[in-house]
Design an enzyme around this catalytic site. Structure first.
Site, PDB file in Angstrom:
ATOM      1  N   LEU A  56      46.826  33.945  39.140  1.00  0.00           N
ATOM      2  CA  LEU A  56      45.980  34.605  38.161  1.00  0.00           C
ATOM      3  C   LEU A  56      44.833  35.269  38.902  1.00  0.00           C
ATOM      4  O   LEU A  56      44.371  34.755  39.922  1.00  0.00           O
ATOM      5  CB  LEU A  56      45.412  33.593  37.145  1.00  0.00           C
ATOM      6  CG  LEU A  56      46.396  32.938  36.173  1.00  0.00           C
ATOM      7  CD1 LEU A  56      45.670  31.902  35.317  1.00  0.00           C
ATOM      8  CD2 LEU A  56      47.061  33.973  35.288  1.00  0.00           C
ATOM      9  N   ASP A  57      44.360  36.399  38.405  1.00  0.00           N
ATOM     10  CA  ASP A  57      43.220  37.060  39.024  1.00  0.00           C
ATOM     11  C   ASP A  57      42.008  36.135  39.034  1.00  0.00           C
ATOM     12  O   ASP A  57      41.887  35.223  38.206  1.00  0.00           O
ATOM     13  CB  ASP A  57      42.866  38.337  38.259  1.00  0.00           C
ATOM     14  CG  ASP A  57      43.917  39.419  38.415  1.00  0.00           C
ATOM     15  OD1 ASP A  57      44.744  39.313  39.339  1.00  0.00           O
ATOM     16  OD2 ASP A  57      43.916  40.368  37.601  1.00  0.00           O
ATOM     17  N   LYS A  58      41.103  36.378  39.953  1.00  0.00           N
ATOM     18  CA  LYS A  58      39.909  35.546  40.091  1.00  0.00           C
ATOM     19  C   LYS A  58      39.176  35.379  38.764  1.00  0.00           C
ATOM     20  O   LYS A  58      38.777  34.264  38.409  1.00  0.00           O
ATOM     21  CB  LYS A  58      38.964  36.162  41.132  1.00  0.00           C
ATOM     22  CG  LYS A  58      37.625  35.432  41.257  1.00  0.00           C
ATOM     23  CD  LYS A  58      36.703  36.141  42.237  1.00  0.00           C
ATOM     24  CE  LYS A  58      35.337  35.464  42.282  1.00  0.00           C
ATOM     25  NZ  LYS A  58      34.418  36.159  43.223  1.00  0.00           N
TER      26      LYS A  58
END
Length: 340
Positions: free
Chosen positions: A170-172
């Site tokens: 997942l993106d930051k």
């Protein structure tokens, strides 16, 4: 530290009915696992490549790992100790795979920069509650404090599993549940299921604009031609399919439920921005920050104190939207505009 030196051995049966022996040995410092699999090529696999046949006979291991074992000389076909992965099988050959899972020491165990929760755990997998602000894998500028560092501290045996067991990322600044496999076999099975779209992924996304209905975005995504840190819709990009439907309307904003068929980098952000409805608070694809009409200095100061980061702002915004029945929708919409 890993467990004291010890070993275990047992016989297991694959989904295809083949039996193999697994020997597990710890050297007292880091996990070291070996596999000794013996079988016969069935007549139904006549004409198949060696790597393709092995992937069917031993589905608990990824095809990439099996190909690596073939290249390393860890697979024997009859008396040939070093067959090529493209070798065509005639059927009836004796196969033997003798290999080891060695701990990957390139990533060190350590604490996460942002605390995370564990939603579920068993012998095969973890389900992690990843918060916004936590980077998943170490990389340039993030050598420590990532989820992978923390997982290795939580379960040192993950050092022998590809990517420390992380099945997808997942993106930051995205919060959500993540699957983490605890064995090489479960990792291969989960990755295969994800690729076959047997695992569904849904997200809640708050975007600018008043969508009139749901739909599907099927646009290929690739690296931006001039801004290399960004992705973009490109005719020569990789297939990307995003389904979305309206969860709740809030004036000039819309909360949508998104389901992915593919998992390209920044896929939801790129697709919704391409459609003309960028995510609230997205500093890369969302354009400039905007305030609601008539917002005075006191309002802006109060909102910035309450929501100091973009990630926290969006997370809080989604929580508010889900509880919107207790608020006036237009007022909540104005507050969320200040987050953007």
């Amino acid at each position: 530290p890993c467990s004291p030196a010890k070993s275990l051995s047992g016989t297991m049966t694959t989904p295809t009915g083949r039996q193999f022996t697994v020997t597990v040995a710890w050297n007292g410092q880091c996990p070291r696992y070996s596999v000794d699999a013996v079988g016969t090529v069935p007549a139904a696999m006549t004409g198949q490549r060696l790597d393709v046949a092995l992937a069917q006979l031993l589905p608990q291991y990824s095809r990439a790992r099996l190909q690596r074992w073939i290249d390393e000389g860890r697979v024997q076909v009859d008396t040939d100790p070093a067959p090529l992965r493209r070798r065509r099988l005639a059927g009836g050959e004796a196969l033997r795979v003798t290999a080891e899972f060695m701990a990957d020491e390139r990533v060190a165990a350590g604490d996460a920069s942002v605390p995370f929760g564990v939603l579920h755990q068993d012998a095969a997998l973890w389900v992690i509650d990843k918060p916004a602000g936590l980077v998943v894998h170490p990389g340039a500028g993030n050598r420590s404090g990532t989820l992978q560092n923390a997982l290795l501290a939580l379960d040192p045996a993950l050092a022998r599993v590809p990517r420390a067991g992380i099945v997808h990322r997942l993106d930051k600044d995205t919060a959500g549940a993540m699957l983490v496999a605890r064995t090489p076999q479960s990792h291969a099975a989960l990755v295969r299921a994800l690729a076959a779209r047997e695992i569904g992924r849904e997200y809640l996304a708050l975007c600018h604009g008043a969508l009139t209905g749901g739909g599907t975005i099927s646009e290929p995504i690739g690296r931006h031609r001039t801004q290399r840190v960004k992705m973009a819709v490109r005719a020569d990009g990789r297939e990307a399919v995003t389904h979305y439907r309206i969860e709740r309307r809030l004036g000039a904003l819309t909360l949508v439920r998104v389901r992915l068929e593919t998992g390209r980098t920044h896929q939801i952000r790129v697709h919704l921005a391409h459609l003309g409805y960028p995510l609230v608070g997205d500093p890369v694809y969302g354009g400039r920050r905007r305030l609601p009409p008539g917002a005075g200095p006191a309002t802006v100061t109060a909102l910035e104190a309450l929501l100091p980061t973009i990630a926290a702002c969006v997370t809080a915004a989604v929580v508010w939207v889900l509880a919107v029945d207790a608020f006036d929708a237009q007022n909540v919409g104005n507050i969320l505009w200040a987050c953007a």
